[in-house]
Design a protein around this motif. Structure first.
Motif, PDB file in Angstrom:
ATOM      1  N   VAL A  60      40.778  30.715  22.920  1.00 54.63           N
ATOM      2  CA  VAL A  60      40.039  31.666  22.083  1.00 54.63           C
ATOM      3  C   VAL A  60      39.268  32.637  22.978  1.00 54.63           C
ATOM      4  CG1 VAL A  60      38.224  31.921  20.346  1.00 54.63           C
ATOM      5  CG2 VAL A  60      39.945  30.137  20.079  1.00 54.63           C
ATOM      6  N   ARG A  61      38.764  32.147  24.116  1.00 58.17           N
ATOM      7  CA  ARG A  61      38.092  33.056  25.065  1.00 58.17           C
ATOM      8  C   ARG A  61      39.065  34.117  25.583  1.00 58.17           C
ATOM      9  NH1 ARG A  61      35.067  28.523  26.499  1.00 58.17           N
ATOM     10  NH2 ARG A  61      36.476  27.930  28.167  1.00 58.17           N
ATOM     11  N   ASP A  62      40.332  33.742  25.725  1.00 54.40           N
ATOM     12  CA  ASP A  62      41.338  34.746  26.112  1.00 54.40           C
ATOM     13  C   ASP A  62      41.431  35.828  25.040  1.00 54.40           C
ATOM     14  OD1 ASP A  62      41.942  33.408  28.481  1.00 54.40           O
ATOM     15  OD2 ASP A  62      43.557  32.247  27.553  1.00 54.40           O
ATOM     16  N   PHE A  63      41.416  35.435  23.781  1.00 58.17           N
ATOM     17  CA  PHE A  63      41.424  36.406  22.687  1.00 58.17           C
ATOM     18  C   PHE A  63      40.157  37.261  22.737  1.00 58.17           C
ATOM     19  CE2 PHE A  63      44.462  34.758  19.174  1.00 58.17           C
ATOM     20  CZ  PHE A  63      45.371  34.317  20.109  1.00 58.17           C
ATOM     21  N   GLU A  64      39.019  36.610  23.014  1.00 54.80           N
ATOM     22  CA  GLU A  64      37.753  37.355  23.090  1.00 54.80           C
ATOM     23  C   GLU A  64      37.798  38.394  24.199  1.00 54.80           C
ATOM     24  OE1 GLU A  64      35.110  34.060  23.616  1.00 54.80           O
ATOM     25  OE2 GLU A  64      34.824  33.773  21.457  1.00 54.80           O
ATOM     26  N   SER A  65      38.428  38.062  25.320  1.00 51.53           N
ATOM     27  CA  SER A  65      38.519  39.030  26.423  1.00 51.53           C
ATOM     28  C   SER A  65      39.400  40.215  26.032  1.00 51.53           C
ATOM     29  CB  SER A  65      39.058  38.373  27.693  1.00 51.53           C
ATOM     30  OG  SER A  65      40.439  38.158  27.604  1.00 51.53           O
ATOM     31  N   LEU A  66      40.401  39.964  25.204  1.00 54.23           N
ATOM     32  CA  LEU A  66      41.243  41.060  24.717  1.00 54.23           C
ATOM     33  C   LEU A  66      40.492  41.895  23.677  1.00 54.23           C
ATOM     34  CD1 LEU A  66      44.596  39.120  24.315  1.00 54.23           C
ATOM     35  CD2 LEU A  66      44.083  40.879  26.013  1.00 54.23           C
ATOM     36  N   ALA A  67      39.676  41.222  22.870  1.00 58.73           N
ATOM     37  CA  ALA A  67      38.929  41.918  21.818  1.00 58.73           C
ATOM     38  C   ALA A  67      37.848  42.819  22.408  1.00 58.73           C
ATOM     39  CB  ALA A  67      38.303  40.905  20.867  1.00 58.73           C
ATOM     40  N   ASP A  68      37.215  42.355  23.494  1.00 57.25           N
ATOM     41  CA  ASP A  68      36.117  43.116  24.091  1.00 57.25           C
ATOM     42  C   ASP A  68      36.164  42.940  25.607  1.00 57.25           C
ATOM     43  OD1 ASP A  68      33.825  44.531  24.615  1.00 57.25           O
ATOM     44  OD2 ASP A  68      32.467  43.076  23.698  1.00 57.25           O
ATOM     45  N   PRO A  69      37.053  43.674  26.278  1.00 61.92           N
ATOM     46  CA  PRO A  69      37.219  43.501  27.728  1.00 61.92           C
ATOM     47  C   PRO A  69      35.939  43.755  28.511  1.00 61.92           C
ATOM     48  CG  PRO A  69      38.940  44.916  26.830  1.00 61.92           C
ATOM     49  CD  PRO A  69      37.951  44.666  25.727  1.00 61.92           C
ATOM     50  N   ALA A  70      35.064  44.611  28.023  1.00 60.88           N
ATOM     51  CA  ALA A  70      33.834  44.925  28.748  1.00 60.88           C
ATOM     52  C   ALA A  70      32.902  43.719  28.832  1.00 60.88           C
ATOM     53  CB  ALA A  70      33.116  46.092  28.074  1.00 60.88           C
ATOM     54  N   SER A  71      32.960  42.829  27.843  1.00 58.15           N
ATOM     55  CA  SER A  71      32.050  41.684  27.859  1.00 58.15           C
ATOM     56  C   SER A  71      32.668  40.443  28.495  1.00 58.15           C
ATOM     57  CB  SER A  71      31.598  41.351  26.431  1.00 58.15           C
ATOM     58  OG  SER A  71      32.691  40.827  25.706  1.00 58.15           O
ATOM     59  N   ALA A  72      33.932  40.511  28.894  1.00 62.49           N
ATOM     60  CA  ALA A  72      34.588  39.358  29.523  1.00 62.49           C
ATOM     61  C   ALA A  72      33.961  39.092  30.885  1.00 62.49           C
ATOM     62  CB  ALA A  72      36.086  39.612  29.669  1.00 62.49           C
ATOM     63  N   ARG A  73      34.002  37.816  31.277  1.00 60.09           N
ATOM     64  CA  ARG A  73      33.496  37.449  32.608  1.00 60.09           C
ATOM     65  C   ARG A  73      34.218  38.267  33.663  1.00 60.09           C
ATOM     66  NH1 ARG A  73      34.950  31.523  31.169  1.00 60.09           N
ATOM     67  NH2 ARG A  73      36.899  32.481  31.706  1.00 60.09           N
ATOM     68  N   LYS A  74      33.503  38.629  34.683  1.00 56.64           N
ATOM     69  CA  LYS A  74      34.098  39.396  35.779  1.00 56.64           C
ATOM     70  C   LYS A  74      34.109  38.535  37.030  1.00 56.64           C
ATOM     71  CE  LYS A  74      34.360  43.148  33.383  1.00 56.64           C
ATOM     72  NZ  LYS A  74      35.456  43.384  32.560  1.00 56.64           N
ATOM     73  N   PRO A  75      35.158  38.418  37.792  1.00 57.33           N
ATOM     74  CA  PRO A  75      36.497  38.801  37.372  1.00 57.33           C
ATOM     75  C   PRO A  75      36.989  37.838  36.296  1.00 57.33           C
ATOM     76  CG  PRO A  75      36.625  37.639  39.439  1.00 57.33           C
ATOM     77  CD  PRO A  75      35.157  37.784  39.105  1.00 57.33           C
ATOM     78  N   TYR A  76      37.768  38.345  35.357  1.00 50.77           N
ATOM     79  CA  TYR A  76      38.232  37.513  34.244  1.00 50.77           C
ATOM     80  C   TYR A  76      39.273  36.517  34.724  1.00 50.77           C
ATOM     81  CZ  TYR A  76      40.192  35.729  30.042  1.00 50.77           C
ATOM     82  OH  TYR A  76      40.624  34.857  29.088  1.00 50.77           O
ATOM     83  N   GLU A  77      39.072  35.270  34.392  1.00 47.23           N
ATOM     84  CA  GLU A  77      40.020  34.204  34.712  1.00 47.23           C
ATOM     85  C   GLU A  77      40.619  33.712  33.401  1.00 47.23           C
ATOM     86  OE1 GLU A  77      40.722  32.391  37.636  1.00 47.23           O
ATOM     87  OE2 GLU A  77      39.605  33.796  38.886  1.00 47.23           O
ATOM     88  N   PRO A  78      41.902  33.946  33.161  1.00 47.79           N
ATOM     89  CA  PRO A  78      42.510  33.440  31.926  1.00 47.79           C
ATOM     90  C   PRO A  78      42.422  31.920  31.860  1.00 47.79           C
ATOM     91  CG  PRO A  78      43.986  34.964  33.035  1.00 47.79           C
ATOM     92  CD  PRO A  78      42.845  34.689  33.972  1.00 47.79           C
ATOM     93  N   SER A  79      42.500  31.401  30.673  1.00 45.32           N
ATOM     94  CA  SER A  79      42.497  29.960  30.470  1.00 45.32           C
ATOM     95  C   SER A  79      43.597  29.309  31.298  1.00 45.32           C
ATOM     96  CB  SER A  79      42.717  29.671  28.986  1.00 45.32           C
ATOM     97  OG  SER A  79      43.012  28.319  28.787  1.00 45.32           O
ATOM     98  N   ARG A  80      43.326  28.119  31.812  1.00 46.85           N
ATOM     99  CA  ARG A  80      44.364  27.379  32.546  1.00 46.85           C
ATOM    100  C   ARG A  80      45.508  27.001  31.615  1.00 46.85           C
ATOM    101  NH1 ARG A  80      41.601  22.320  34.682  1.00 46.85           N
ATOM    102  NH2 ARG A  80      41.216  22.344  32.479  1.00 46.85           N
TER     103      ARG A  80
END
Length: 135
Positions: free
Chosen positions: A52-72
């Protein structure tokens, strides 16, 4: 054992019954349904949180953790798990209302909708790895 229509005539042909009107009261299925609601569903909600965090990063890339690490757990088929758990959540709520679960369902629906591309496309693996839809 299973209560469906209290006034149904035995002479009438079989009719489909919406699942939310079926109530299990037996010693086999009623406990299983309760266990699904109290144990299995919370487990699946927890195990899909990273997806779901992967979906959240797609929904709002600016608020994703930097650097973004996709779910394992992000694989070509991973979206299926999120959608199946969302469906199980909706089915559970149809049988047993719960404010906390309703909030989680609403959140997951909003995140899923926001993660879609403008044409409605949603496939986290391809979107996160910037692959074309057909690759």
């Amino acid at each position: 054992m299973i209560r469906t229509e209290p006034n149904a005539s035995p002479a009438l042909p079989l009719q489909p019954v919406p699942f939310e009107r079926v109530v299990f009261t037996d010693p086999i299925w009623a406990p299983r349904q309760k266990r699904n609601r109290e144990v299995t569903l919370p487990h699946h909600l927890e195990t899909t949180r990273g997806l779901v965090r992967d979906f959240e990063s797609l929904a709002d890339p600016a608020s994703a953790r930097k650097p973004y690490e996709p779910s394992r757990d992000l694989h070509l088929w991973s979206d299926m798990f999120v959608h199946n758990v969302t469906e199980a959540l909706a089915a559970t709520l149809a049988l047993t209302p719960d404010r906390g679960l309703q909030t989680e369902l609403d959140r997951r629906i909003a995140v899923t909708a926001a993660a879609q591309e403008s044409d409605g496309y949603l496939h986290a693996f391809h979107q996160i790895h910037a692959k074309r839809h057909w690759d």
